[in-house]
Motif scaffolding. Structure first.
Motif, PDB file in Angstrom:
ATOM      1  N   LEU A  28      33.353  55.650  33.258  1.00 46.58           N
ATOM      2  CA  LEU A  28      33.273  56.962  33.246  1.00 46.58           C
ATOM      3  C   LEU A  28      34.416  57.664  33.918  1.00 46.58           C
ATOM      4  CD1 LEU A  28      29.407  57.220  33.743  1.00 46.58           C
ATOM      5  CD2 LEU A  28      30.492  57.255  31.941  1.00 46.58           C
ATOM      6  N   LEU A  29      35.169  58.815  33.611  1.00 46.87           N
ATOM      7  CA  LEU A  29      36.251  59.178  34.354  1.00 46.87           C
ATOM      8  C   LEU A  29      35.852  60.772  34.395  1.00 46.87           C
ATOM      9  CD1 LEU A  29      38.855  58.997  35.601  1.00 46.87           C
ATOM     10  CD2 LEU A  29      39.935  59.442  33.058  1.00 46.87           C
ATOM     11  N   ALA A  30      36.123  61.507  35.492  1.00 46.49           N
ATOM     12  CA  ALA A  30      35.768  62.752  35.835  1.00 46.49           C
ATOM     13  C   ALA A  30      37.492  63.416  35.786  1.00 46.49           C
ATOM     14  CB  ALA A  30      35.136  63.040  37.041  1.00 46.49           C
ATOM     15  N   VAL A  31      37.444  64.250  34.477  1.00 40.81           N
ATOM     16  CA  VAL A  31      38.715  65.069  34.476  1.00 40.81           C
ATOM     17  C   VAL A  31      38.479  66.372  34.102  1.00 40.81           C
ATOM     18  CG1 VAL A  31      40.716  65.169  32.828  1.00 40.81           C
ATOM     19  CG2 VAL A  31      39.913  62.986  33.472  1.00 40.81           C
ATOM     20  N   GLY A  32      39.037  67.429  34.586  1.00 39.63           N
ATOM     21  CA  GLY A  32      38.865  68.846  34.525  1.00 39.63           C
ATOM     22  C   GLY A  32      37.307  69.272  34.645  1.00 39.63           C
ATOM     23  N   LYS A  34      34.751  67.581  33.734  1.00 41.58           N
ATOM     24  CA  LYS A  34      33.967  66.952  32.686  1.00 41.58           C
ATOM     25  C   LYS A  34      34.034  65.564  32.758  1.00 41.58           C
ATOM     26  CE  LYS A  34      34.836  70.274  28.799  1.00 41.58           C
ATOM     27  NZ  LYS A  34      35.270  70.514  27.389  1.00 41.58           N
ATOM     28  N   ILE A  35      33.189  64.797  32.567  1.00 39.33           N
ATOM     29  CA  ILE A  35      32.729  63.403  32.320  1.00 39.33           C
ATOM     30  C   ILE A  35      33.038  62.659  31.032  1.00 39.33           C
ATOM     31  CG2 ILE A  35      31.273  61.360  33.062  1.00 39.33           C
ATOM     32  CD1 ILE A  35      32.051  63.519  35.229  1.00 39.33           C
ATOM     33  N   TYR A  36      34.074  61.832  31.078  1.00 35.75           N
ATOM     34  CA  TYR A  36      34.479  61.210  29.623  1.00 35.75           C
ATOM     35  C   TYR A  36      34.202  59.676  29.622  1.00 35.75           C
ATOM     36  CZ  TYR A  36      37.397  65.262  28.905  1.00 35.75           C
ATOM     37  OH  TYR A  36      37.778  66.726  28.605  1.00 35.75           O
ATOM     38  N   ASP A  37      33.795  59.245  28.796  1.00 34.28           N
ATOM     39  CA  ASP A  37      33.526  57.914  28.368  1.00 34.28           C
ATOM     40  C   ASP A  37      34.844  57.049  28.242  1.00 34.28           C
ATOM     41  OD1 ASP A  37      30.674  57.623  28.784  1.00 34.28           O
ATOM     42  OD2 ASP A  37      30.545  58.951  26.904  1.00 34.28           O
ATOM     43  N   VAL A  38      35.311  56.186  28.634  1.00 35.41           N
ATOM     44  CA  VAL A  38      36.567  55.199  28.483  1.00 35.41           C
ATOM     45  C   VAL A  38      36.251  53.770  28.107  1.00 35.41           C
ATOM     46  CG1 VAL A  38      38.754  54.799  29.445  1.00 35.41           C
ATOM     47  CG2 VAL A  38      37.635  56.910  30.250  1.00 35.41           C
ATOM     48  N   ASP A  39      36.470  53.648  26.978  1.00 32.95           N
ATOM     49  CA  ASP A  39      36.749  52.049  26.500  1.00 32.95           C
ATOM     50  C   ASP A  39      37.803  51.127  27.154  1.00 32.95           C
ATOM     51  OD1 ASP A  39      33.878  52.134  25.660  1.00 32.95           O
ATOM     52  OD2 ASP A  39      34.558  53.131  23.789  1.00 32.95           O
ATOM     53  N   GLN A  40      37.733  50.196  27.488  1.00 36.47           N
ATOM     54  CA  GLN A  40      38.914  49.519  27.912  1.00 36.47           C
ATOM     55  C   GLN A  40      38.849  47.980  27.373  1.00 36.47           C
ATOM     56  OE1 GLN A  40      38.413  50.078  32.132  1.00 36.47           O
ATOM     57  NE2 GLN A  40      40.153  51.336  32.134  1.00 36.47           N
ATOM     58  N   THR A  41      39.972  47.485  27.068  1.00 33.28           N
ATOM     59  CA  THR A  41      40.374  46.201  26.646  1.00 33.28           C
ATOM     60  C   THR A  41      40.464  45.319  28.158  1.00 33.28           C
ATOM     61  OG1 THR A  41      40.972  46.892  24.765  1.00 33.28           O
ATOM     62  CG2 THR A  41      41.668  44.594  25.501  1.00 33.28           C
ATOM     63  N   VAL A  42      39.849  44.076  28.064  1.00 34.02           N
ATOM     64  CA  VAL A  42      40.052  43.197  29.330  1.00 34.02           C
ATOM     65  C   VAL A  42      40.719  41.912  28.982  1.00 34.02           C
ATOM     66  CG1 VAL A  42      38.770  41.978  31.014  1.00 34.02           C
ATOM     67  CG2 VAL A  42      37.742  44.148  30.385  1.00 34.02           C
ATOM     68  N   THR A  43      41.842  41.436  29.679  1.00 32.39           N
ATOM     69  CA  THR A  43      42.416  40.359  29.378  1.00 32.39           C
ATOM     70  C   THR A  43      42.568  39.640  30.875  1.00 32.39           C
ATOM     71  OG1 THR A  43      43.778  41.377  27.738  1.00 32.39           O
ATOM     72  CG2 THR A  43      44.546  39.344  28.478  1.00 32.39           C
ATOM     73  N   ALA A  44      42.040  38.246  30.732  1.00 27.66           N
ATOM     74  CA  ALA A  44      42.194  37.477  31.945  1.00 27.66           C
ATOM     75  C   ALA A  44      43.324  36.487  31.839  1.00 27.66           C
ATOM     76  CB  ALA A  44      40.919  36.504  32.108  1.00 27.66           C
ATOM     77  N   PHE A  45      43.931  36.625  33.131  1.00 23.24           N
ATOM     78  CA  PHE A  45      45.098  35.570  33.316  1.00 23.24           C
ATOM     79  C   PHE A  45      44.917  34.851  34.637  1.00 23.24           C
ATOM     80  CE2 PHE A  45      46.651  39.611  31.298  1.00 23.24           C
ATOM     81  CZ  PHE A  45      47.679  39.162  30.582  1.00 23.24           C
ATOM     82  N   ASN A  46      45.687  33.689  34.603  1.00 20.41           N
ATOM     83  CA  ASN A  46      45.596  32.796  35.572  1.00 20.41           C
ATOM     84  C   ASN A  46      46.719  33.305  36.608  1.00 20.41           C
ATOM     85  OD1 ASN A  46      45.194  30.274  37.324  1.00 20.41           O
ATOM     86  ND2 ASN A  46      46.934  29.371  36.499  1.00 20.41           N
ATOM     87  N   GLY A  47      46.312  33.867  37.656  1.00 16.53           N
ATOM     88  CA  GLY A  47      47.204  34.319  38.934  1.00 16.53           C
ATOM     89  C   GLY A  47      47.967  33.272  39.618  1.00 16.53           C
ATOM     90  N   VAL A  48      49.206  33.703  40.313  1.00 19.23           N
ATOM     91  CA  VAL A  48      49.524  32.932  41.366  1.00 19.23           C
ATOM     92  C   VAL A  48      48.659  32.828  42.459  1.00 19.23           C
ATOM     93  CG1 VAL A  48      51.340  32.965  43.220  1.00 19.23           C
ATOM     94  CG2 VAL A  48      51.842  34.162  40.882  1.00 19.23           C
ATOM     95  N   PRO A  49      48.544  31.470  42.872  1.00 22.56           N
ATOM     96  CA  PRO A  49      47.531  31.308  43.956  1.00 22.56           C
ATOM     97  C   PRO A  49      47.777  31.794  45.394  1.00 22.56           C
ATOM     98  CG  PRO A  49      48.380  29.140  42.930  1.00 22.56           C
ATOM     99  CD  PRO A  49      49.114  30.328  42.371  1.00 22.56           C
ATOM    100  N   GLN A  50      46.725  32.043  46.219  1.00 19.51           N
ATOM    101  CA  GLN A  50      46.865  32.615  47.507  1.00 19.51           C
ATOM    102  C   GLN A  50      46.103  31.667  48.295  1.00 19.51           C
ATOM    103  OE1 GLN A  50      44.905  36.454  47.273  1.00 19.51           O
ATOM    104  NE2 GLN A  50      46.098  37.288  45.781  1.00 19.51           N
ATOM    105  N   GLY A  51      47.090  31.246  49.343  1.00 18.06           N
ATOM    106  CA  GLY A  51      46.656  30.418  50.405  1.00 18.06           C
ATOM    107  C   GLY A  51      46.129  29.048  49.810  1.00 18.06           C
ATOM    108  N   GLY A  52      46.938  28.697  48.537  1.00 17.58           N
ATOM    109  CA  GLY A  52      46.526  27.376  47.877  1.00 17.58           C
ATOM    110  C   GLY A  52      45.277  27.480  47.161  1.00 17.58           C
ATOM    111  N   LYS A  53      44.687  28.726  46.836  1.00 19.58           N
ATOM    112  CA  LYS A  53      43.307  28.913  46.205  1.00 19.58           C
ATOM    113  C   LYS A  53      43.754  29.667  45.019  1.00 19.58           C
ATOM    114  CE  LYS A  53      40.971  27.368  49.689  1.00 19.58           C
ATOM    115  NZ  LYS A  53      40.447  26.000  49.724  1.00 19.58           N
ATOM    116  N   THR A  59      42.990  54.131  26.715  1.00 23.27           N
ATOM    117  CA  THR A  59      43.701  55.275  26.170  1.00 23.27           C
ATOM    118  C   THR A  59      42.998  56.552  26.486  1.00 23.27           C
ATOM    119  OG1 THR A  59      43.404  54.841  23.988  1.00 23.27           O
ATOM    120  CG2 THR A  59      45.216  53.680  25.213  1.00 23.27           C
ATOM    121  N   THR A  60      41.902  56.613  26.451  1.00 25.37           N
ATOM    122  CA  THR A  60      41.216  58.010  26.323  1.00 25.37           C
ATOM    123  C   THR A  60      40.251  58.255  27.304  1.00 25.37           C
ATOM    124  OG1 THR A  60      40.995  57.639  23.952  1.00 25.37           O
ATOM    125  CG2 THR A  60      39.714  59.373  24.793  1.00 25.37           C
TER     126      THR A  60
END
Length: 264
Positions: free
Chosen positions: A131-135, A137-156, A166-167
């Motif tokens: 939900l995004l507040a603009v001007g 008004k409250i807009y519904d925003v559909d989003q695409t999710v993509t999961a990636f293997n990230g660079v380890p942090q502290g060996g974890k 986009t909307t």
């Protein structure tokens, strides 16, 4: 006639909004838990297949689904800033041999550009709803999710969750999840996810669903990013803590059944 047309349009808009709000929740989900700020959080963490090894780990997929609502008059929940999920000790995350992606390559990018930048590091996909507040008004925003293997942090191990919509405006979020090993109280992997604010906190993720699965070979042997085994209780349990911008929190739990495969 004009009143009837106006009524029909209003009903159509309401129906479209309800559909958009419900589409994002795709996987099994547990009972919601309310916090004192009016937020009500639910989530699910499903391992498939349900038939798993008794003593040995079986290659699997992990689907995490979250759903946030509120009792506030505005209809907009307080944004989530941090999520912690403890997975059953019968769950295992193995990242050796998987190419990594630096979070900086995903910032301010579309889904297509993000995948082009880190295609070999993709480990899953899903969708989200905000939900995004603009001007005023409250807009519904559909989003695409993509999961990636990230660079380890502290060996974890690190899991990067790229969301893109986009909307009404283009919105990109990169959620960073760090994996540690709790290894107590019947739990194994712990996932800590930092959730960045949308538009300085005027937006909020209400629904999030991602399925992580990657089978590959490491040193010539078949392995899986996610694997699991079924304990004697035939239950895989998870617990969580969702922390919100105002400091309040919710701690829903989720348990799924599993069956033991007698074959090695």
């Amino acid at each position: 006639m004009r009143k009837r047309s106006t009524l029909l349009v209003a009903l159509a808009v309401a129906a479209a909004t309800a559909i958009a709000a419900s589409v994002a929740v795709a996987g099994p989900i547990g009972s919601p838990v309310a916090s004192s700020d009016g937020n009500s959080q639910a989530y699910g963490a499903l391992i498939t297949p349900k038939k798993l090894g008794k003593k040995t780990f079986t290659p699997a997929a992990l689907e995490v689904t979250t759903h946030l609502t509120t009792s506030a008059a505005s209809g907009v929940p307080v944004p989530t800033t941090h999520v912690q999920i403890d997975f059953d000790k019968g769950t295992q995350i193995f990242t050796k041999g998987v190419p990594t992606c630096n979070a900086s390559k995903l910032q301010s990018t579309s889904t297509e550009v993000a995948i082009q930048a880190c295609k070999s590091a993709v480990i899953g996909s899903g969708k989200a709803h905000a939900l995004l507040a603009v001007g005023g008004k409250i807009y519904d925003v559909d989003q695409t999710v993509t999961a990636f293997n990230g660079v380890p942090q502290g060996g974890k191990p690190v899991i990067l969750l790229h969301t893109y919509g986009t909307t009404p405006v283009q919105t990109t979020l990169v959620l960073t999840g760090k994996v540690t090993n709790l290894n107590k109280e019947g739990f194994g992997p712990r996932l800590d996810v930092e959730v960045p604010l949308i538009a300085g906190g005027t937006g909020v993720l209400t629904d999030f669903q991602v399925k992580v699965k990657k089978d590959y070979k490491y040193k010539g042997k078949p392995v899986s990013y996610i694997s699991a085994k079924c304990p004697s209780s035939h239950k895989l349990k998870t617990r969580s803590v969702f922390t919100f911008l105002d400091g309040q929190s919710s701690d829903p739990v989720f348990t799924q059944s599993c069956t033991q495969n007698p074959k090695k």
